[in-house]
Design a protein around this motif. Structure first.
Motif, mmCIF file in Angstrom:
data_model
loop_
_atom_site.group_PDB
_atom_site.id
_atom_site.type_symbol
_atom_site.label_atom_id
_atom_site.label_comp_id
_atom_site.label_asym_id
_atom_site.label_seq_id
_atom_site.Cartn_x
_atom_site.Cartn_y
_atom_site.Cartn_z
ATOM 1 N N THR A 304 -30.935 0.949 17.074
ATOM 2 C CA THR A 304 -30.001 -0.026 16.493
ATOM 3 C C THR A 304 -29.675 -1.084 17.534
ATOM 4 O O THR A 304 -29.632 -0.811 18.746
ATOM 5 N N LEU A 305 -29.477 -2.319 17.062
ATOM 6 C CA LEU A 305 -29.200 -3.427 17.976
ATOM 7 C C LEU A 305 -27.913 -3.184 18.762
ATOM 8 O O LEU A 305 -26.910 -2.704 18.218
ATOM 9 N N LYS A 306 -27.982 -3.544 20.035
ATOM 10 C CA LYS A 306 -26.773 -3.460 20.861
ATOM 11 C C LYS A 306 -25.799 -4.544 20.420
ATOM 12 O O LYS A 306 -26.219 -5.650 20.040
ATOM 13 N N PRO A 307 -24.514 -4.273 20.435
ATOM 14 C CA PRO A 307 -23.537 -5.310 20.055
ATOM 15 C C PRO A 307 -23.563 -6.474 21.048
ATOM 16 O O PRO A 307 -23.774 -6.286 22.254
ATOM 17 N N VAL A 308 -23.371 -7.683 20.520
ATOM 18 C CA VAL A 308 -23.370 -8.885 21.363
ATOM 19 C C VAL A 308 -22.093 -8.898 22.196
ATOM 20 O O VAL A 308 -20.979 -8.780 21.668
ATOM 21 N N GLU A 309 -22.259 -9.069 23.497
ATOM 22 C CA GLU A 309 -21.105 -9.095 24.393
ATOM 23 C C GLU A 309 -20.439 -10.477 24.336
ATOM 24 O O GLU A 309 -21.103 -11.509 24.501
ATOM 25 N N LYS A 310 -19.139 -10.498 24.067
ATOM 26 C CA LYS A 310 -18.396 -11.753 24.021
ATOM 27 C C LYS A 310 -18.041 -12.204 25.439
ATOM 28 O O LYS A 310 -17.570 -11.406 26.247
ATOM 29 N N LYS A 311 -18.291 -13.518 25.704
ATOM 30 C CA LYS A 311 -17.942 -14.056 27.014
ATOM 31 C C LYS A 311 -16.429 -14.292 27.089
ATOM 32 O O LYS A 311 -15.828 -14.795 26.134
ATOM 33 N N PRO A 312 -15.810 -13.937 28.194
ATOM 34 C CA PRO A 312 -14.343 -14.150 28.303
ATOM 35 C C PRO A 312 -14.006 -15.640 28.343
ATOM 36 O O PRO A 312 -14.779 -16.466 28.838
ATOM 37 N N ASP A 313 -12.856 -15.993 27.778
ATOM 38 C CA ASP A 313 -12.388 -17.392 27.791
ATOM 39 C C ASP A 313 -12.131 -17.832 29.227
ATOM 40 O O ASP A 313 -11.595 -17.056 30.050
ATOM 41 N N PRO A 314 -12.479 -19.096 29.560
ATOM 42 C CA PRO A 314 -12.253 -19.573 30.946
ATOM 43 C C PRO A 314 -10.754 -19.644 31.256
ATOM 44 O O PRO A 314 -9.938 -20.052 30.425
ATOM 45 N N LYS A 315 -10.404 -19.263 32.474
ATOM 46 C CA LYS A 315 -9.012 -19.300 32.888
ATOM 47 C C LYS A 315 -8.615 -20.732 33.277
ATOM 48 O O LYS A 315 -9.406 -21.462 33.872
ATOM 49 N N PRO A 316 -7.408 -21.148 32.892
ATOM 50 C CA PRO A 316 -6.971 -22.507 33.270
ATOM 51 C C PRO A 316 -6.808 -22.627 34.779
ATOM 52 O O PRO A 316 -6.520 -21.643 35.479
ATOM 53 N N ALA A 317 -7.036 -23.848 35.280
ATOM 54 C CA ALA A 317 -6.914 -24.079 36.730
ATOM 55 C C ALA A 317 -5.468 -23.873 37.162
ATOM 56 O O ALA A 317 -4.526 -24.275 36.455
#
Length: 343
Positions: A304-317
């Motif tokens: 079965t296909l591996k679940p797609v890993e979600k990229k974390p949202d970029p942190k504000p400067a």
């Protein structure tokens, strides 16, 4: 005037659960006669007798990849054990025991003289007295009394051997001792682990071929998670003996003329019917000329296909904290720098 006799071939199949046939039988649960005049759906091996000519059904594509493999290994037995049942009766316990021992010793002597190298063992079944009813007549009544008249001793004689040709020697020796009841013959394999290991290696080769096939179709196997299930099984010939009865009916001419008919005993024929190879991906030693032990391994893999890993949202400067400074210039020229508080 020509006489035309019509004969009808009737075949009734029964299942026999024994090796080298023996006399241990099981009743058939149902009869199914094939075009070859043999039973095809009975006995301990019935699960392997299903019809394989199934109606075509359209395939349903899916993103779940499956690999289902079946393997079978036909192995010649390395050891055998023949089991004979012996029943002896006598007037006294001593006489019964002596007669039983004489039969067993005669079998051992006959086999030893022929160079037999096997082993013997006894399995005690029962040793019971036999009774008869003694009737005592009185004036107005009768009395029935059980009185002992003898003894019955029952034992199983187990004879182990390695050469298949020794079986005929055993039958001859038992026949001379008037021992005819062959219960069964068990088969054994010494290198059982090596056989299963060989099957495992062959299954791994087939799995690699299947995965390469899926890769060519565009599926990257590294992107799939895998689940698996497997099982082993071991079948000896006694599970796959069958019998059938071929008999001819009386002619219709005899019935018309009302002639007497003498019934004749119809002999039962036996044959070894091993597991068929339908549905197997691997069969080792497929061509067999005698009853063999059949070892099998089934393997099922599901990808079965591996679940797609979600990229974390970029942190504000991070916001830099201001540090205000005040420059104070005196009339004489020096400059004084002072730090002001943030609040």
């Amino acid at each position: 005037m020509k006489k035309i006799f019509t004969t009808v071939l009737m075949l009734t199949a029964l299942i026999i659960s024994a090796q080298h046939m023996g006399n241990f039988q099981n009743q058939a649960e149902d009869l199914s006669i094939s075009r070859a005049n043999i039973a095809t759906s009975m006995g301990n091996g019935a699960v392997y007798r299903k019809a394989y000519a199934e109606a075509h059904t359209p395939l349903r594509p899916t993103n779940v990849l499956s690999i289902n493999l079946r393997s079978l290994y036909n192995v010649d037995a390395t050891d055998y054990t023949a089991v004979f049942n012996i029943i002896q009766v006598g007037k006294t316990a001593e006489e019964t025991t002596q007669l039983m021992n004489d039969k067993i010793e005669l079998i051992k002597k006959e086999l030893t003289q022929k160079g037999f190298q096997g082993q013997f063992a006894l399995d005690m079944i029962s040793f019971v007295p036999q009774y008869e009813i003694e009737v005592t007549k009185k004036l107005f009544s009768k009395t029935y009394t059980e009185v002992p008249v003898g003894f019955e001793l029952q034992q199983n004689l187990l004879i182990s051997y390695r050469k298949d040709t020794d079986f005929q020697k055993i039958l001859t020796a038992c026949g001379k001792a008037e021992v005819y009841n062959l219960v069964k013959v068990d088969y054994y394999v010494k290198n059982l682990e090596a056989v299963y290991e060989d099957l495992q290696n062959k299954l791994l080769v087939e799995v690699a071929k299947k995965k390469a096939y899926y890769e060519k179709l565009g599926f990257e196997m590294k992107n799939y998670n895998v689940m698996m299930a497997d099982k082993k099984y071991y079948h000896t010939p006694k599970d796959f003996y069958k019998s059938y009865l071929a008999a001819e009916n009386v002619s219709m001419e005899s019935l018309k003329n009302q002639k007497s008919v003498t019934k004749v005993r119809k002999p039962t024929s036996y044959y070894y019917d091993p597991i068929p190879y339908n549905g197997y991906d691997i069969v080792v030693n497929a061509a067999i000329t005698k009853p063999v032990i059949q070892l099998g391994m089934d393997l099922s893999l599901q990808y079965t296909l591996k679940p797609v890993e979600k990229k974390p949202d970029p942190k504000p400067a991070p916001v830099k904290t201001p540090h205000p400074k005040v420059y104070v210039v005196s009339p004489n020229g020096p400059i004084d720098i002072k730090q002001l508080p943030n609040n």
